[in-house]
Design a protein around this motif. Structure first.
Motif, PDB file in Angstrom:
ATOM      1  N   GLY A   1      -5.418 -16.858 -13.865  1.00 25.80           N
ATOM      2  CA  GLY A   1      -4.442 -17.933 -14.030  1.00 25.80           C
ATOM      3  C   GLY A   1      -3.572 -18.111 -12.806  1.00 25.80           C
ATOM      4  N   LEU A   2      -3.194 -16.997 -12.169  1.00 29.17           N
ATOM      5  CA  LEU A   2      -2.413 -17.065 -10.925  1.00 29.17           C
ATOM      6  C   LEU A   2      -3.187 -17.802  -9.840  1.00 29.17           C
ATOM      7  N   GLN A   3      -4.452 -17.464  -9.729  1.00 37.30           N
ATOM      8  CA  GLN A   3      -5.279 -18.107  -8.707  1.00 37.30           C
ATOM      9  C   GLN A   3      -5.438 -19.599  -8.988  1.00 37.30           C
TER      10      GLN A   3
ATOM     11  N   GLN B   1      -2.142 -21.323  -8.210  1.00 33.26           N
ATOM     12  CA  GLN B   1      -1.942 -21.432  -6.765  1.00 33.26           C
ATOM     13  C   GLN B   1      -2.776 -22.570  -6.193  1.00 33.26           C
ATOM     14  N   THR B   2      -4.020 -22.674  -6.609  1.00 31.54           N
ATOM     15  CA  THR B   2      -4.894 -23.753  -6.141  1.00 31.54           C
ATOM     16  C   THR B   2      -4.328 -25.106  -6.550  1.00 31.54           C
ATOM     17  N   SER B   3      -3.888 -25.205  -7.794  1.00 27.62           N
ATOM     18  CA  SER B   3      -3.301 -26.454  -8.287  1.00 27.62           C
ATOM     19  C   SER B   3      -2.050 -26.812  -7.502  1.00 27.62           C
ATOM     20  N   PHE B   4      -1.218 -25.811  -7.225  1.00 33.91           N
ATOM     21  CA  PHE B   4       0.013 -26.033  -6.463  1.00 33.91           C
ATOM     22  C   PHE B   4      -0.316 -26.547  -5.061  1.00 33.91           C
ATOM     23  N   GLU B   5      -1.272 -25.905  -4.411  1.00 33.89           N
ATOM     24  CA  GLU B   5      -1.660 -26.308  -3.056  1.00 33.89           C
ATOM     25  C   GLU B   5      -2.227 -27.731  -3.042  1.00 33.89           C
ATOM     26  N   THR B   6      -3.058 -28.047  -4.023  1.00 30.10           N
ATOM     27  CA  THR B   6      -3.632 -29.393  -4.124  1.00 30.10           C
ATOM     28  C   THR B   6      -2.538 -30.433  -4.330  1.00 30.10           C
ATOM     29  N   SER B   7      -1.601 -30.133  -5.223  1.00 29.44           N
ATOM     30  CA  SER B   7      -0.500 -31.063  -5.488  1.00 29.44           C
ATOM     31  C   SER B   7       0.384 -31.235  -4.260  1.00 29.44           C
TER      32      SER B   7
ATOM     33  N   VAL C   1       5.704 -33.663 -10.514  1.00 31.39           N
ATOM     34  CA  VAL C   1       5.507 -33.115 -11.865  1.00 31.39           C
ATOM     35  C   VAL C   1       4.365 -32.095 -11.853  1.00 31.39           C
ATOM     36  N   ASP C   2       3.281 -32.411 -11.166  1.00 34.99           N
ATOM     37  CA  ASP C   2       2.160 -31.473 -11.060  1.00 34.99           C
ATOM     38  C   ASP C   2       2.577 -30.180 -10.364  1.00 34.99           C
TER      39      ASP C   2
ATOM     40  N   SER D   1       2.501 -26.427 -12.082  1.00 33.16           N
ATOM     41  CA  SER D   1       1.804 -25.317 -11.433  1.00 33.16           C
ATOM     42  C   SER D   1       2.742 -24.130 -11.243  1.00 33.16           C
ATOM     43  N   ALA D   2       3.976 -24.410 -10.854  1.00 33.48           N
ATOM     44  CA  ALA D   2       4.958 -23.343 -10.657  1.00 33.48           C
ATOM     45  C   ALA D   2       5.261 -22.630 -11.973  1.00 33.48           C
ATOM     46  N   VAL D   3       5.374 -23.376 -13.058  1.00 34.74           N
ATOM     47  CA  VAL D   3       5.636 -22.787 -14.376  1.00 34.74           C
ATOM     48  C   VAL D   3       4.453 -21.922 -14.805  1.00 34.74           C
ATOM     49  N   ALA D   4       3.239 -22.412 -14.598  1.00 32.45           N
ATOM     50  CA  ALA D   4       2.047 -21.638 -14.954  1.00 32.45           C
ATOM     51  C   ALA D   4       1.970 -20.361 -14.124  1.00 32.45           C
ATOM     52  N   PHE D   5       2.277 -20.466 -12.852  1.00 32.28           N
ATOM     53  CA  PHE D   5       2.254 -19.302 -11.965  1.00 32.28           C
ATOM     54  C   PHE D   5       3.255 -18.266 -12.458  1.00 32.28           C
TER      55      PHE D   5
END
Length: 79
Positions: A13-15, A18-24, A45-46, A50-54
């Motif tokens: 989930g961290l990975q 992180q990927t989602s955060f970088e893409t956003s 918002v994305d 991502s930060a909340v999920a991380f």
């Protein structure tokens, strides 16, 4: 769910976060350069999601580490 599987799931989930955060972040910079205000809001918002999920996955890893330490302490006490 075992401690190992909880940690493995949280690390995956961290990975993903992180990927989602970088893409956003890349999309946000592209939207900002192009002046696409509606897209900028969606990208922010994305990023927040991502930060909340991380964060949630970090807490899961920490909690499972604490549980593992507790279990190992009990094993040591019995030995």
């Amino acid at each position: 769910m075992t401690i190992d599987s909880a940690q493995a799931t949280a690390i995956a989930g961290l990975q993903a976060a992180q990927t989602s955060f970088e893409t956003s972040a890349v999309r946000l910079s592209q939207s900002a350069a192009g002046g696409a205000e509606g897209r900028i809001v969606k990208d922010i918002v994305d990023l927040r999601r991502s930060a909340v999920a991380f964060d949630a996955n970090v807490r899961t890893v920490k909690a499972s580490d604490e549980m593992l330490d507790t279990l190992l302490g009990r094993v040591d006490e019995r030995a």
